[in-house]
Motif scaffolding. Structure first.
Motif, PDB file in Angstrom:
ATOM      1  N   VAL A  10       0.841  -1.189   0.000  1.00 28.14           N
ATOM      2  CA  VAL A  10       0.000   0.000   0.000  1.00 28.14           C
ATOM      3  C   VAL A  10       0.881   1.246   0.000  1.00 28.14           C
ATOM      4  O   VAL A  10       2.004   1.219   0.499  1.00 28.14           O
ATOM      5  N   CYS A  44      -6.342   3.128   1.748  1.00 33.43           N
ATOM      6  CA  CYS A  44      -5.715   2.008   2.464  1.00 33.43           C
ATOM      7  C   CYS A  44      -6.485   1.676   3.735  1.00 33.43           C
ATOM      8  O   CYS A  44      -6.656   0.505   4.075  1.00 33.43           O
ATOM      9  N   HIS A  98      -8.631  -1.072   1.477  1.00 28.58           N
ATOM     10  CA  HIS A  98      -7.620  -2.082   1.184  1.00 28.58           C
ATOM     11  C   HIS A  98      -7.323  -2.989   2.375  1.00 28.58           C
ATOM     12  O   HIS A  98      -7.541  -4.199   2.307  1.00 28.58           O
ATOM     13  N   ARG A 117       0.281   0.259  -5.222  1.00 27.79           N
ATOM     14  CA  ARG A 117      -0.693  -0.636  -4.619  1.00 27.79           C
ATOM     15  C   ARG A 117      -0.692  -1.929  -5.424  1.00 27.79           C
ATOM     16  O   ARG A 117      -0.872  -1.920  -6.638  1.00 27.79           O
TER      17      ARG A 117
END
Length: 189
Positions: free
Chosen positions: A70, A78, A82, A155
């Motif tokens: 990330v 994030c 994520h 990413r």
């Protein structure tokens, strides 16, 4: 410390001249982006504090590991999407034979630990810091993001089986939230 994993060397020699016209020989790593089938490079990352080194090649040796990168801890994408996706899918991934799920970011270990605590990652996702970007640079998955402090990770997500990349998903723009999400991984038993 960066060393080749299982004697796979990802560098070549390069020559440079100083502006004083004196010849100097230097060695530099010339990287190509990691791809499926590559052995991952051996690099020391840090968990919880600078005193707790984790060599990523040793961690993945003989195991199936999900690793995702990330751009930064505590950043909106994030933190909202994520990392939570991997925390929520941890049990499912582990039932599919995954030994460890690892989040890597170019941050210090204290920041990664605090971010992990905020998202209840204990026992689900290991939060590893790559403070100088050594591992991310060796994968050639870095990007320059001045608003986040400069060099950061793109990413991405990957499945590693016995230190070998068997699946790799890199966001086309390096920072988006599509192919690198937890529910996009295809973990083969």
């Amino acid at each position: 410390m960066l060393r080749p994993c299982r004697s796979i060397v990802r560098g070549i020699s390069a020559f440079a001249k100083e502006s004083t016209c004196r010849s100097v020989h230097t060695t530099a790593l010339v990287m190509a982006p990691v791809k499926v089938g590559d052995q991952i490079p051996s690099a020391d990352l840090f968990e919880d504090s600078p005193a707790n080194k984790v060599n990523i090649c040793d961690l993945t040796s003989g195991k199936k590991v999900v690793l995702f990168g990330v751009p930064g801890a505590f950043t909106p994408g994030c933190s909202k999407t994520h990392l939570p996706g991997y925390v929520q899918n941890a049990d499912k991934m582990k039932s599919e034979g995954v030994s460890d799920i690892v989040c890597v970011s170019v941050n210090d270990p204290y920041v990664m630990s605090a971010w992990g605590n905020q998202h209840n990652t204990k026992g689900k996702v290991r939060m590893l810091a790559d403070p100088n970007g050594v591992f991310i640079k060796a994968l050639d998955l870095g990007t320059n993001l001045p608003p986040l402090g400069g060099f950061r990770s793109k990413r991405f997500s990957m499945v590693i089986d016995d230190s070998k990349v068997v699946e790799l998903n890199v966001e086309p723009d390096g920072t988006g939230l599509s192919c690198s999400l937890a529910d996009k991984l295809k973990i083969k038993k």
